[in-house]
Design a protein around this motif. Structure first.
Motif, mmCIF file in Angstrom:
data_model
loop_
_atom_site.group_PDB
_atom_site.id
_atom_site.type_symbol
_atom_site.label_atom_id
_atom_site.label_comp_id
_atom_site.label_asym_id
_atom_site.label_seq_id
_atom_site.Cartn_x
_atom_site.Cartn_y
_atom_site.Cartn_z
ATOM 1 N N MET A 1 0.845 -1.131 -0.164
ATOM 2 C CA MET A 1 0.018 -0.098 0.110
ATOM 3 C C MET A 1 1.023 1.178 0.221
ATOM 4 S SD MET A 1 -3.091 1.166 2.771
ATOM 5 C CE MET A 1 -4.038 -0.414 2.366
ATOM 6 N N THR A 2 0.421 2.347 -0.797
ATOM 7 C CA THR A 2 1.108 3.614 -0.741
ATOM 8 C C THR A 2 0.483 4.693 0.289
ATOM 9 O OG1 THR A 2 -0.112 4.297 -2.773
ATOM 10 C CG2 THR A 2 1.971 3.041 -3.156
ATOM 11 N N ILE A 3 1.008 5.642 0.533
ATOM 12 C CA ILE A 3 0.406 6.987 1.163
ATOM 13 C C ILE A 3 -0.757 7.343 0.336
ATOM 14 C CG2 ILE A 3 0.717 9.244 1.972
ATOM 15 C CD1 ILE A 3 3.334 8.385 3.020
ATOM 16 N N PRO A 4 -0.846 7.441 -1.002
ATOM 17 C CA PRO A 4 -1.914 7.895 -1.708
ATOM 18 C C PRO A 4 -3.047 6.961 -1.492
ATOM 19 C CG PRO A 4 0.116 8.543 -2.981
ATOM 20 C CD PRO A 4 0.469 7.595 -1.777
ATOM 21 N N SER A 5 -2.689 5.714 -1.534
ATOM 22 C CA SER A 5 -3.908 4.711 -1.427
ATOM 23 C C SER A 5 -4.454 4.612 0.102
ATOM 24 C CB SER A 5 -3.225 3.170 -1.891
ATOM 25 O OG SER A 5 -2.517 2.860 -1.153
ATOM 26 N N ALA A 6 -3.391 4.813 0.865
ATOM 27 C CA ALA A 6 -3.666 4.758 2.085
ATOM 28 C C ALA A 6 -4.898 5.822 2.390
ATOM 29 C CB ALA A 6 -2.659 4.738 3.134
ATOM 30 N N LEU A 7 -4.393 7.196 2.145
ATOM 31 C CA LEU A 7 -5.291 8.238 2.215
ATOM 32 C C LEU A 7 -6.849 8.153 1.503
ATOM 33 C CD1 LEU A 7 -2.710 11.223 1.834
ATOM 34 C CD2 LEU A 7 -3.698 10.537 3.761
ATOM 35 N N GLU A 8 -6.733 7.416 0.326
ATOM 36 C CA GLU A 8 -7.945 7.236 -0.465
ATOM 37 C C GLU A 8 -8.862 6.409 0.513
ATOM 38 O OE1 GLU A 8 -8.767 4.588 -4.332
ATOM 39 O OE2 GLU A 8 -7.409 6.455 -4.754
ATOM 40 N N ARG A 9 -8.264 5.501 1.098
ATOM 41 C CA ARG A 9 -8.997 4.541 2.144
ATOM 42 C C ARG A 9 -9.927 5.411 3.104
ATOM 43 N NH1 ARG A 9 -6.134 0.073 4.848
ATOM 44 N NH2 ARG A 9 -8.321 -0.412 5.660
ATOM 45 N N LEU A 10 -9.333 6.591 3.505
ATOM 46 C CA LEU A 10 -9.993 7.445 4.347
ATOM 47 C C LEU A 10 -11.302 7.930 3.973
ATOM 48 C CD1 LEU A 10 -6.992 9.484 5.771
ATOM 49 C CD2 LEU A 10 -8.093 7.601 6.940
ATOM 50 N N CYS A 11 -11.691 7.848 2.757
ATOM 51 C CA CYS A 11 -12.618 8.507 2.151
ATOM 52 C C CYS A 11 -13.804 7.498 2.233
ATOM 53 C CB CYS A 11 -12.628 8.781 0.499
ATOM 54 S SG CYS A 11 -11.569 10.112 0.254
ATOM 55 N N ASN A 12 -13.401 6.019 2.693
ATOM 56 C CA ASN A 12 -14.381 5.133 2.804
ATOM 57 C C ASN A 12 -14.705 5.040 4.429
ATOM 58 O OD1 ASN A 12 -15.880 2.589 2.909
ATOM 59 N ND2 ASN A 12 -14.601 1.457 1.867
ATOM 60 N N THR A 13 -15.971 5.573 4.421
ATOM 61 C CA THR A 13 -16.225 5.692 6.017
ATOM 62 C C THR A 13 -16.412 4.386 6.685
ATOM 63 O OG1 THR A 13 -18.549 6.142 5.505
ATOM 64 C CG2 THR A 13 -17.210 7.983 5.977
ATOM 65 N N SER A 14 -16.810 3.459 6.202
ATOM 66 C CA SER A 14 -17.176 2.126 6.462
ATOM 67 C C SER A 14 -15.770 1.632 7.118
ATOM 68 C CB SER A 14 -17.676 1.082 5.613
ATOM 69 O OG SER A 14 -16.759 0.729 4.659
ATOM 70 N N GLU A 15 -14.554 1.851 6.622
ATOM 71 C CA GLU A 15 -13.335 1.312 7.222
ATOM 72 C C GLU A 15 -12.470 2.546 7.720
ATOM 73 O OE1 GLU A 15 -10.420 -0.179 4.060
ATOM 74 O OE2 GLU A 15 -12.446 -0.163 3.138
ATOM 75 N N ILE A 16 -13.017 3.571 8.166
ATOM 76 C CA ILE A 16 -12.179 4.906 8.491
ATOM 77 C C ILE A 16 -11.032 4.351 9.615
ATOM 78 C CG2 ILE A 16 -13.741 5.724 10.037
ATOM 79 C CD1 ILE A 16 -12.818 8.593 8.633
ATOM 80 N N CYS A 17 -11.562 3.860 10.793
ATOM 81 C CA CYS A 17 -10.440 3.500 11.690
ATOM 82 C C CYS A 17 -9.538 2.544 11.321
ATOM 83 C CB CYS A 17 -11.234 2.822 13.004
ATOM 84 S SG CYS A 17 -12.403 4.057 13.765
ATOM 85 N N ALA A 18 -9.767 1.658 10.892
ATOM 86 C CA ALA A 18 -8.746 0.857 10.048
ATOM 87 C C ALA A 18 -7.762 1.607 8.899
ATOM 88 C CB ALA A 18 -9.273 -0.542 9.340
ATOM 89 N N ALA A 19 -8.510 2.382 8.304
ATOM 90 C CA ALA A 19 -7.453 3.169 7.258
ATOM 91 C C ALA A 19 -6.504 4.188 7.952
ATOM 92 C CB ALA A 19 -8.276 4.030 6.543
ATOM 93 N N VAL A 20 -7.157 4.723 9.198
ATOM 94 C CA VAL A 20 -6.224 5.588 9.989
ATOM 95 C C VAL A 20 -5.030 4.876 10.583
ATOM 96 C CG1 VAL A 20 -5.956 7.158 12.077
ATOM 97 C CG2 VAL A 20 -7.936 7.440 10.547
ATOM 98 N N ILE A 21 -5.535 3.739 11.046
ATOM 99 C CA ILE A 21 -4.175 2.876 11.936
ATOM 100 C C ILE A 21 -3.519 2.504 10.839
ATOM 101 C CG2 ILE A 21 -3.871 0.603 12.935
ATOM 102 C CD1 ILE A 21 -5.239 2.653 14.871
ATOM 103 N N ASP A 22 -3.733 1.968 9.430
ATOM 104 C CA ASP A 22 -2.956 1.587 8.677
ATOM 105 C C ASP A 22 -1.884 2.703 8.057
ATOM 106 O OD1 ASP A 22 -3.688 -1.198 8.797
ATOM 107 O OD2 ASP A 22 -4.961 -0.986 6.789
#
Length: 92
Positions: A1-22
């Motif tokens: 995973m890259t930083i841009p893809s990790a930031l993109e995951r933050l837009c998916n509110t169903s997995e926001i906590c996991a995205a922040v931790i990752d």
């Protein structure tokens, strides 16, 4: 995973906590002390700073964790008091 893809995951509110931790642990390499993946009532989080108008502006607040103290162990960092003295802010 890259930083841009990790930031993109933050837009998916169903997995926001996991995205922040990752983002912090895997991409930025900051260890996280986990707190909760459940939404925290905004009035509980803000206490005396809570205003009724926030109820309509903010639906959910998440507090998945904080950067762990071990992130700073042996990193050559300064103690807070020394950093304030060096910055000329010793009075604070």
């Amino acid at each position: 995973m890259t930083i841009p893809s990790a930031l993109e995951r933050l837009c998916n509110t169903s997995e926001i906590c996991a995205a922040v931790i990752d983002l912090f642990e895997k991409e930025l390499r900051f260890p996280i002390q986990r707190i909760t993946e459940l939404p925290v009532p905004i009035n509980d989080l803000l206490k005396d700073n809570y205003r009724e108008s926030f109820r309509h502006a903010v639906e959910k607040v998440y507090f998945p964790g904080v950067v762990s103290e071990e992130a700073f162990d042996g990193a050559g960092g300064k103690e807070m008091a020394d950093a304030l003295i060096d910055a000329g802010l010793a009075d604070y």
